[in-house]
Design an enzyme around this catalytic site. Structure first.
Site, PDB file in Angstrom:
ATOM      1  N   CYS A  15       0.806  -1.077   0.401  1.00 22.08           N
ATOM      2  CA  CYS A  15       0.099   0.274  -0.521  1.00 22.08           C
ATOM      3  C   CYS A  15       1.003   1.297   0.314  1.00 22.08           C
ATOM      4  O   CYS A  15       1.727   1.866  -0.575  1.00 22.08           O
ATOM      5  CB  CYS A  15      -1.125   0.232   0.864  1.00 22.08           C
ATOM      6  SG  CYS A  15      -0.639   0.064   3.172  1.00 22.08           S
ATOM      7  N   ASN A  18       2.285   1.510   4.171  1.00 21.97           N
ATOM      8  CA  ASN A  18       2.689   0.163   4.727  1.00 21.97           C
ATOM      9  C   ASN A  18       2.341   0.650   6.541  1.00 21.97           C
ATOM     10  O   ASN A  18       3.178  -0.452   7.127  1.00 21.97           O
ATOM     11  CB  ASN A  18       4.159  -0.298   4.914  1.00 21.97           C
ATOM     12  CG  ASN A  18       4.914  -1.781   5.240  1.00 21.97           C
ATOM     13  OD1 ASN A  18       5.649  -1.861   5.751  1.00 21.97           O
ATOM     14  ND2 ASN A  18       3.439  -2.435   4.498  1.00 21.97           N
ATOM     15  N   CYS A  20      -1.005   0.346   6.683  1.00 28.76           N
ATOM     16  CA  CYS A  20      -2.564  -0.162   7.187  1.00 28.76           C
ATOM     17  C   CYS A  20      -3.257  -0.929   6.319  1.00 28.76           C
ATOM     18  O   CYS A  20      -3.053  -2.522   6.981  1.00 28.76           O
ATOM     19  CB  CYS A  20      -3.445   1.028   7.164  1.00 28.76           C
ATOM     20  SG  CYS A  20      -3.639   2.807   8.199  1.00 28.76           S
ATOM     21  N   ARG A  21      -3.466  -0.780   5.434  1.00 26.59           N
ATOM     22  CA  ARG A  21      -3.975  -1.960   4.319  1.00 26.59           C
ATOM     23  C   ARG A  21      -3.217  -3.301   3.874  1.00 26.59           C
ATOM     24  O   ARG A  21      -3.097  -4.017   4.117  1.00 26.59           O
ATOM     25  CB  ARG A  21      -4.173  -1.929   2.643  1.00 26.59           C
ATOM     26  CG  ARG A  21      -5.126  -0.532   3.420  1.00 26.59           C
ATOM     27  CD  ARG A  21      -5.716   0.287   1.883  1.00 26.59           C
ATOM     28  NE  ARG A  21      -4.682   1.288   1.755  1.00 26.59           N
ATOM     29  CZ  ARG A  21      -4.529   1.789   0.464  1.00 26.59           C
ATOM     30  NH1 ARG A  21      -5.486   1.892  -0.647  1.00 26.59           N
ATOM     31  NH2 ARG A  21      -3.265   2.591  -0.099  1.00 26.59           N
ATOM     32  N   SER A  22      -1.515  -2.453   3.905  1.00 24.36           N
ATOM     33  CA  SER A  22      -0.791  -3.788   3.348  1.00 24.36           C
ATOM     34  C   SER A  22       0.145  -4.794   4.855  1.00 24.36           C
ATOM     35  O   SER A  22      -0.166  -5.893   4.253  1.00 24.36           O
ATOM     36  CB  SER A  22       0.184  -3.432   2.820  1.00 24.36           C
ATOM     37  OG  SER A  22       1.297  -2.621   3.502  1.00 24.36           O
ATOM     38  N   ASP A 134      -8.207   2.959   1.147  1.00 23.69           N
ATOM     39  CA  ASP A 134      -7.542   3.642   2.251  1.00 23.69           C
ATOM     40  C   ASP A 134      -8.354   3.991   3.503  1.00 23.69           C
ATOM     41  O   ASP A 134      -8.859   5.253   3.446  1.00 23.69           O
ATOM     42  CB  ASP A 134      -6.080   4.322   1.959  1.00 23.69           C
ATOM     43  CG  ASP A 134      -5.038   5.187   2.886  1.00 23.69           C
ATOM     44  OD1 ASP A 134      -4.958   4.046   4.131  1.00 23.69           O
ATOM     45  OD2 ASP A 134      -4.154   5.914   2.314  1.00 23.69           O
TER      46      ASP A 134
END
Length: 170
Positions: A15, A18, A20-22, A134
């Site tokens: 993301c 690095n 939140c999402r990933s 995001d």
């Protein structure tokens, strides 16, 4: 007869920052692999397209949402690099901006660099792969949506990765 291999399938989730999402995708997929009995066959990592958060733990709100579902997010943020494009069997971007950044880093569009959303069930019906949004500037529902999408992608992602492994052992 297939030759035995000790090579692990390497998957990188990416993301922007690095945090939140990933790292959520990394933690969820690691747990999914563990529960499925395949964790020893994989190397899972995450990174960001920017290095602003390098060394940071995942966002506390994402960690809290993940803990409620039984996931631990323990990775530290790092920035993706050109070698990652060569060393990973599959590089999964969370959104179209991340995908473009990864393709630019790789020097071209590459088959092993794609959107995580391409593994969602509704994509199989011919719909375009949706981005994983995001959640950083939104409310807690955004973190739950991210986890929902990642969890939904895990079965098809595992099947795809097992096909990579079968190909490696041929």
């Amino acid at each position: 007869m297939a030759k035995p291999t000790t090579e692990k399938v390497k998957v990188l989730f990416v993301c922007m920052g690095n945090i939140c999402r990933s790292p959520a995708a990394e933690g969820v997929f690691i747990e999914y692999l563990r529960r499925s009995g395949y964790d020893e066959l994989f190397h899972i990592d995450s990174a960001g397209t920017i290095g602003y958060h390098t060394g940071s733990l995942p966002d506390e709100r994402m960690q809290e949402a993940a803990i409620r579902r039984g996931y631990r997010l323990e990775s530290r943020a790092r920035q993706v690099n050109k070698l990652d494009m060569e060393n990973f069997d599959l590089v999964l971007a969370m959104d179209h901006n991340n995908l473009g950044d990864l393709q630019q880093l790789a020097g071209e569009a590459r088959d092993h660099i794609r959107l995580l959303g391409s593994f969602l069930e509704q994509v199989a019906s011919g719909n375009a792969a949706p981005p994983v949004p995001d959640p950083y500037y939104g409310g807690k529902d955004g973190f739950e949506l991210v986890l929902d999408m990642i969890e939904s992608a895990c079965p098809a992602l595992l099947d795809y990765c097992l096909a990579i492994r079968r190909h490696q052992t041929m």
